[in-house]
Design an enzyme around this catalytic site. Structure first.
Site, mmCIF file in Angstrom:
data_model
loop_
_atom_site.group_PDB
_atom_site.id
_atom_site.type_symbol
_atom_site.label_atom_id
_atom_site.label_comp_id
_atom_site.label_asym_id
_atom_site.label_seq_id
_atom_site.Cartn_x
_atom_site.Cartn_y
_atom_site.Cartn_z
ATOM 1 N N LYS A 1 0.823 -1.202 0.000
ATOM 2 C CA LYS A 1 0.000 0.000 0.000
ATOM 3 C C LYS A 1 0.860 1.255 0.000
ATOM 4 C CE LYS A 1 -1.948 1.849 3.583
ATOM 5 N NZ LYS A 1 -2.762 2.116 4.805
ATOM 6 N N ASP B 1 -6.723 1.058 1.036
ATOM 7 C CA ASP B 1 -6.753 1.094 2.495
ATOM 8 C C ASP B 1 -8.131 0.633 2.962
ATOM 9 O OD1 ASP B 1 -8.420 3.185 1.850
ATOM 10 O OD2 ASP B 1 -7.460 4.633 3.186
#
Length: 228
Positions: free
Chosen positions: A120, A138
């Protein structure tokens, strides 16, 4: 979602926020890398409060490395998990200095090799700092993708791959920011603001009407220059 719904979905988000940006404060790729690393399980607001004091003092790998773990902790101690984050940032700075001449790499392999940098974080840096069409998923985007039907997946990687596959090329570069901001401020977890959502009529969440969404009218759904 259908291709038509997805087109409308992103046209609306683009109209709402023509120039979406991350809410983390940064002025160069290294500052962004540090800020995103610190933001894990923390709010952007808390990270900005810390980095607004840190970056004027140290905003290069060498400068932060010179602070040492204990010195860095003094700036970021208000952020959750600051002990492990300080250690990871210092280790990452050492690698950047020794292997990359103090420059943040613009490829996934080298970024993910840095301590504290997962997929991420790498996606955020690649997209925001280097303009690559990556998708950082997320909790907000994971929730939004599954709830709306835009990208259904059992885990963040499945949702990421689905989003990259279905989002039209004209939207892909800014789509991460549109989705995270929409998930953060409108499509929130417990009480989504469907009554003020700009895409509620193309959303497939069956419970949206309970939160004030108007029932969609087929005549209101139009897309310009879309080959269906």
């Amino acid at each position: 979602m259908t291709r038509k719904q997805i087109q409308i979905f992103f046209e609306r988000l683009r109209e709402q926020r023509p120039h979406p940006e991350t809410e983390l404060n940064y002025s160069n790729p290294f500052e962004l890398l540090v800020a995103v690393t610190l933001s894990a399980q923390a709010t952007d607001v808390s990270v900005n409060k810390a980095t607004d004091k840190l970056f004027p003092v140290a905003n290069t790998p060498q400068a932060i490395y010179n602070l040492g773990v204990e010195g860095l902790k003094g700036y970021i101690k208000t952020i959750g998990l600051y002990n492990s984050k300080a250690e990871n940032v210092i280790k990452a700075c050492k690698i950047l200095i020794e292997k990359h001449n103090g420059v943040v790499p613009n490829n996934r392999a080298d970024l993910e090799a840095l301590p504290g940098v997962g997929r991420k974080t790498a996606n955020v840096v690649l997209n925001t700092a280097f303009g690559q069409p990556t998708m950082a998923v997320d909790t907000h985007i994971f929730r939004l993708g599954n709830r709306t039907g835009l990208a259904v997946g059992k885990n963040v990687l499945e949702v990421e791959h689905r989003l990259v596959k279905v989002i039209p090329k004209e939207f892909i570069l800014d789509s991460h920011h549109w989705l995270i901001l929409h998930g953060r401020y409108c499509c929130i977890a417990r009480k989504p603001k469907c009554h003020e959502c700009v895409v509620s009529d193309v959303c497939n969440w069956p419970d949206r009407f309970e939160f004030g969404a108007d029932r969609p009218s087929p005549k209101a759904i139009t897309v310009k220059n879309l080959d269906l």
